[in-house]
Design an enzyme around this catalytic site. Structure first.
Site, mmCIF file in Angstrom:
data_model
loop_
_atom_site.group_PDB
_atom_site.id
_atom_site.type_symbol
_atom_site.label_atom_id
_atom_site.label_comp_id
_atom_site.label_asym_id
_atom_site.label_seq_id
_atom_site.Cartn_x
_atom_site.Cartn_y
_atom_site.Cartn_z
ATOM 1 N N SER A 26 11.580 -50.138 -10.605
ATOM 2 C CA SER A 26 12.554 -51.010 -11.231
ATOM 3 C C SER A 26 13.639 -50.228 -11.700
ATOM 4 C CB SER A 26 11.581 -51.740 -12.549
ATOM 5 O OG SER A 26 10.686 -52.323 -11.966
ATOM 6 N N SER A 27 14.836 -50.942 -11.627
ATOM 7 C CA SER A 27 16.056 -50.378 -12.403
ATOM 8 C C SER A 27 15.948 -50.089 -13.731
ATOM 9 C CB SER A 27 17.001 -51.359 -11.804
ATOM 10 O OG SER A 27 17.180 -52.370 -12.773
#
Ligand code: SAH
Length: 213
Positions: A65-66
């Site tokens: 995930s960013s």
């Protein structure tokens, strides 16, 4: 396993960006993310990019995930030390490390055997004592239920009822809901099975899929 002056500098910049550009203001979350060496959860070929706000490949066709997504979901989860948290989608293990750094007792499930193994190694090397399982998160973890908080790091088409049943009264679930594109949703559970659903911003996650692979 190198975490040097340069990496810490990159993390400081990442925190500054999360605070000033993305509006994350939960100091506990920012402090935890300042401590966790995100580059050690990615393949070394991504070293240069590990502190940029992007989702990168972690193998098995999945992505980490960013930076913003992790900060945002963790803030919505309102983590308290000693919270018992169920995470669906261990992936790289980075989010698991951030929750552990916040003092939570984390149970994290992953349906890809290889990702589960790699994440387990990464977390152990960094001395995070999370409980990782190679399991289909669709079923949750009944033997450890109920949980104070439940976090899905993959997109579900609807509220996962089985998981909701494993949430404590006054517990919080953070789940991206939707097909292809999702809406970040916070579900609060009250007494008598009453729930409150709060919808936040649009987001894009890899899908919540059935069965182990
Ligand atoms: N928190 C992770 C996110 C990884 S992407 C990170 O930052 O690295 C989401 C993960 O959810 C993927 O690894 C995917 O394999 C996993 N996933 C999808 N459906 C699942 C299920 N039913 N049970 C367990 N994990 C699942």
């Amino acid at each position: 396993m190198i975490d040097n002056f340069r990496h810490r500098g990159l993390r400081k910049k990442m925190i500054q960006y999360l605070r000033e550009v993305k509006g994350i203001n939960n100091e506990f979350v920012l402090n935890a993310m300042l401590k966790v060496p995100r580059h050690l959860f990615l393949d070394s070929s991504f070293l240069e990019f590990s502190y940029q706000d992007k989702a990168f490949p972690i193998g098995s066709d999945q992505t980490i995930s960013s930076v913003y997504t992790v900060a945002y979901q963790t803030s919505l989860l309102d983590v308290k030390p000693h919270d018992k948290i169920l995470e669906i989608g261990t992936g790289s293990g980075y989010q698991t490390a951030v929750l552990s750094e916040l003092g939570a007792k984390v149970y994290s499930l992953e349906r890809h055997r290889q990702l589960h193994k790699t994440a387990k190694d990464s977390l152990a090397k960094l001395n995070y004592r999370a409980n990782l399982f190679y399991e289909d998160g669709y079923l949750g973890l009944p033997q450890e239920a109920p949980f104070d908080k439940i976090l899905l790091t993959c997109g579900a088409v609807e509220v996962p009822d089985i998981l909701l049943s494993q949430l404590k009264e006054n517990g919080i679930m953070v789940v991206p809901i939707g097909f292809q594109e999702q809406i970040m949703t916070v579900i609060k559970k009250f007494s008598g099975e009453k729930i409150e659903k709060i919808e936040h911003e649009k987001c894009r996650f890899v899908p919540f899929l059935r069965d182990r692979v």
